[in-house]
Design an enzyme around this catalytic site. Structure first.
Site: not given
Ligand code: DQA
Length: 156
Positions: A20, A88, A95, A106, A110, A115, A119
């Site tokens: 996404n 999540h 792994d 990482e 957000s 949130r 998450r």
């Molecule tokens: C995200 C946070 C995740 O919880 C969410 O599913 C995303 C974007 C972020 O960049 O804040 O797709 O990884």
């Protein structure tokens, strides 16, 4: 996508984006800002332009593709990963990162801890070198600096 492959580089960084994140720009801007993933990519390319770093910036909605990208990175390459919602859920990505010897950071646009509760759990945080959360697209630039520092320390 490999940029400027005619040049020879000292180091290679994989920036891996999960599901996404291709929708950035129109997806929940209150959480993820107005920049598209392509804007973020261009910004990262600009940032590394004079740094002798080869950047591989990819996005996939497919968990197995993400795992293959992690497995492609060699011990001397850096990994920056925003695994989106797989953060999540994915023991398989956990792994893959655990088996990798590449320095890894990482990133989340957000602040996942501000949130929904689902998450708050990351399967990735425990198997990376560092975490940059909640600083929007600037997080990617900070992650480039952080992973580069670790890569340089390893070779010196
Ligand atoms: C995200 C946070 C995740 O919880 C969410 O599913 C995303 C974007 C972020 O960049 O804040 O797709 O990884």
């Amino acid at each position: 996508m490999v940029f400027n492959d005619l040049m020879s580089y000292n180091s290679k960084i994989f920036i891996i984006n999960g599901p996404n994140l291709n929708l950035l720009g129109k997806r929940e801007p209150e959480h993820y800002g107005n920049k598209t993933l392509n804007d973020i990519k261009e910004n990262c390319i600009k940032y590394v332009a004079k740094k002798n770093i080869e950047l591989i910036f990819e996005q996939s909605n497919d968990e197995s593709v993400i795992i293959e990208m992690i497995q492609t990175a060699s011990d001397s390459d850096g990994i920056i990963i925003n695994a989106g919602a797989y953060t999540h859920t994915s023991i398989a990505i956990h792994d893959a990162l655990k088996s990798s010897n590449s320095p890894a950071i990482e990133v989340h646009l957000s602040n996942i801890h501000k949130r929904e509760e689902f998450r708050h759990k990351s399967y990735i945080s425990g198997v990376v070198d560092g975490i940059i959360i909640g600083l929007g697209d600037q997080g990617y630039i900070l992650a480039i600096d952080a992973v580069t520092k670790i890569m340089n320390e390893r070779v010196s």
